[in-house]
Scaffold this motif. Structure first.
Motif, mmCIF file in Angstrom:
data_model
loop_
_atom_site.group_PDB
_atom_site.id
_atom_site.type_symbol
_atom_site.label_atom_id
_atom_site.label_comp_id
_atom_site.label_asym_id
_atom_site.label_seq_id
_atom_site.Cartn_x
_atom_site.Cartn_y
_atom_site.Cartn_z
ATOM 1 N N LYS A 1 0.836 -1.202 0.000
ATOM 2 C CA LYS A 1 0.000 0.000 0.000
ATOM 3 C C LYS A 1 0.871 1.253 0.000
ATOM 4 O O LYS A 1 1.929 1.268 0.607
ATOM 5 C CB LYS A 1 -0.891 0.032 1.239
ATOM 6 N N ALA A 2 0.364 2.281 -0.685
ATOM 7 C CA ALA A 2 1.010 3.596 -0.679
ATOM 8 C C ALA A 2 -0.081 4.656 -0.632
ATOM 9 O O ALA A 2 -1.107 4.518 -1.291
ATOM 10 C CB ALA A 2 1.872 3.776 -1.918
ATOM 11 N N ARG A 3 0.172 5.722 0.146
ATOM 12 C CA ARG A 3 -0.824 6.797 0.288
ATOM 13 C C ARG A 3 -0.623 7.922 -0.718
ATOM 14 O O ARG A 3 -1.436 8.822 -0.804
ATOM 15 C CB ARG A 3 -0.778 7.380 1.703
ATOM 16 N N ASP A 4 0.474 7.858 -1.497
ATOM 17 C CA ASP A 4 0.684 8.881 -2.528
ATOM 18 C C ASP A 4 1.639 8.339 -3.585
ATOM 19 O O ASP A 4 2.232 7.265 -3.420
ATOM 20 C CB ASP A 4 1.202 10.191 -1.937
ATOM 21 N N ALA A 5 1.779 9.096 -4.660
ATOM 22 C CA ALA A 5 2.609 8.659 -5.781
ATOM 23 C C ALA A 5 4.078 8.521 -5.389
ATOM 24 O O ALA A 5 4.756 7.590 -5.831
ATOM 25 C CB ALA A 5 2.459 9.630 -6.949
ATOM 26 N N LYS A 6 4.567 9.425 -4.558
ATOM 27 C CA LYS A 6 5.973 9.366 -4.145
ATOM 28 C C LYS A 6 6.276 8.047 -3.436
ATOM 29 O O LYS A 6 7.265 7.378 -3.746
ATOM 30 C CB LYS A 6 6.308 10.548 -3.232
ATOM 31 N N ALA A 7 5.424 7.662 -2.508
ATOM 32 C CA ALA A 7 5.617 6.393 -1.790
ATOM 33 C C ALA A 7 5.493 5.206 -2.756
ATOM 34 O O ALA A 7 6.231 4.221 -2.643
ATOM 35 C CB ALA A 7 4.610 6.267 -0.651
ATOM 36 N N ALA A 8 4.577 5.303 -3.700
ATOM 37 C CA ALA A 8 4.403 4.226 -4.685
ATOM 38 C C ALA A 8 5.658 4.063 -5.543
ATOM 39 O O ALA A 8 6.111 2.941 -5.788
ATOM 40 C CB ALA A 8 3.193 4.517 -5.564
ATOM 41 N N ILE A 9 6.229 5.172 -5.966
ATOM 42 C CA ILE A 9 7.443 5.118 -6.790
ATOM 43 C C ILE A 9 8.596 4.503 -6.004
ATOM 44 O O ILE A 9 9.360 3.696 -6.545
ATOM 45 C CB ILE A 9 7.784 6.521 -7.334
ATOM 46 N N GLU A 10 8.704 4.849 -4.738
ATOM 47 C CA GLU A 10 9.750 4.241 -3.897
ATOM 48 C C GLU A 10 9.577 2.725 -3.818
ATOM 49 O O GLU A 10 10.551 1.972 -3.887
ATOM 50 C CB GLU A 10 9.726 4.859 -2.503
ATOM 51 N N ILE A 11 8.349 2.273 -3.685
ATOM 52 C CA ILE A 11 8.084 0.824 -3.652
ATOM 53 C C ILE A 11 8.454 0.205 -4.995
ATOM 54 O O ILE A 11 9.110 -0.840 -5.044
ATOM 55 C CB ILE A 11 6.609 0.544 -3.301
ATOM 56 N N LEU A 12 8.043 0.835 -6.085
ATOM 57 C CA LEU A 12 8.310 0.287 -7.417
ATOM 58 C C LEU A 12 9.800 0.231 -7.736
ATOM 59 O O LEU A 12 10.233 -0.621 -8.519
ATOM 60 C CB LEU A 12 7.573 1.106 -8.479
ATOM 61 N N GLN A 13 10.584 1.111 -7.145
ATOM 62 C CA GLN A 13 12.028 1.079 -7.359
ATOM 63 C C GLN A 13 12.674 -0.111 -6.659
ATOM 64 O O GLN A 13 13.758 -0.542 -7.040
ATOM 65 C CB GLN A 13 12.655 2.388 -6.885
ATOM 66 N N LYS A 14 11.999 -0.650 -5.637
ATOM 67 C CA LYS A 14 12.576 -1.726 -4.829
ATOM 68 C C LYS A 14 11.932 -3.085 -5.040
ATOM 69 O O LYS A 14 12.564 -4.108 -4.784
ATOM 70 C CB LYS A 14 12.452 -1.371 -3.339
ATOM 71 N N ARG A 15 10.669 -3.109 -5.447
ATOM 72 C CA ARG A 15 9.907 -4.357 -5.483
ATOM 73 C C ARG A 15 9.308 -4.617 -6.853
ATOM 74 O O ARG A 15 8.868 -3.699 -7.534
ATOM 75 C CB ARG A 15 8.738 -4.299 -4.479
ATOM 76 N N ASP A 16 9.259 -5.887 -7.218
ATOM 77 C CA ASP A 16 8.541 -6.300 -8.415
ATOM 78 C C ASP A 16 7.073 -6.458 -8.027
ATOM 79 O O ASP A 16 6.769 -6.972 -6.951
ATOM 80 C CB ASP A 16 9.102 -7.622 -8.945
ATOM 81 N N VAL A 17 6.192 -5.989 -8.867
ATOM 82 C CA VAL A 17 4.759 -6.133 -8.623
ATOM 83 C C VAL A 17 4.095 -6.633 -9.900
ATOM 84 O O VAL A 17 4.565 -6.351 -11.001
ATOM 85 C CB VAL A 17 4.095 -4.810 -8.163
ATOM 86 N N HIS A 18 3.010 -7.377 -9.724
ATOM 87 C CA HIS A 18 2.242 -7.832 -10.894
ATOM 88 C C HIS A 18 1.268 -6.769 -11.362
ATOM 89 O O HIS A 18 1.020 -6.634 -12.553
ATOM 90 C CB HIS A 18 1.436 -9.090 -10.557
ATOM 91 N N MET A 19 0.700 -6.040 -10.394
ATOM 92 C CA MET A 19 -0.331 -5.053 -10.725
ATOM 93 C C MET A 19 -0.177 -3.806 -9.880
ATOM 94 O O MET A 19 0.311 -3.878 -8.762
ATOM 95 C CB MET A 19 -1.729 -5.605 -10.457
ATOM 96 N N ILE A 20 -0.672 -2.709 -10.451
ATOM 97 C CA ILE A 20 -0.733 -1.438 -9.728
ATOM 98 C C ILE A 20 -2.153 -0.915 -9.888
ATOM 99 O O ILE A 20 -2.625 -0.718 -11.010
ATOM 100 C CB ILE A 20 0.263 -0.419 -10.303
#
Length: 133
Positions: free
Chosen positions: A31-50
């Motif tokens: 979970k992320a509460r904003d785009a900045k936090a989401a981008i930080e997650i995406l830089q570190k983790r592989d995800v199937h869906m957003i």
């Protein structure tokens, strides 16, 4: 094969909790509460869906999904919004390479069925995909 998580992005805590409640029994959820936090997650983790809300402080959902496409081009991107707008939908598809556009309020069963279909389609395209029963 371990399931890669689904990233849910929404500035409203209640929506994050609701989506986590719908998804967590079946999928790992980040979970992320904003785009900045989401981008930080995406830089570190592989995800199937957003799954991203459209209207958030800072970057919009379309802008986030556009950046997400560059960071995780194989991730399926879904835009969720309470404000259906044809121009936003077109921008989402063209800029953010969005696979699906879902309007709020959404039905729990609709979310589950849409995600299940898209998730398995994405998983089946992986080279290490398991046979589906």
């Amino acid at each position: 094969m371990d399931k890669h998580p689904i990233l849910v992005v929404d500035d409203e805590r209640d929506n994050l909790t609701l989506l986590e409640h719908i998804l967590a029994p079946t999928y790992p959820v980040l979970k992320a509460r904003d785009a900045k936090a989401a981008i930080e997650i995406l830089q570190k983790r592989d995800v199937h869906m957003i799954l991203s809300d459209q209207r958030m402080p800072g970057l919009s959902g379309v802008e986030l999904l556009d950046q997400a496409h560059r960071l995780r081009p194989d991730a399926v991107r879904i835009l969720i919004t309470a404000y259906p707008d044809v121009n936003v939908a077109v921008a989402a598809i063209n800029r953010g390479h969005v696979k699906r556009y879902i309007s709020k309020p959404f039905d729990k069963e609709e979310i589950h069925l849409v995600l299940q279909a898209l998730y398995w389609k994405r998983v089946s395209q992986r080279p290490d995909a398991p046979a589906r029963a």
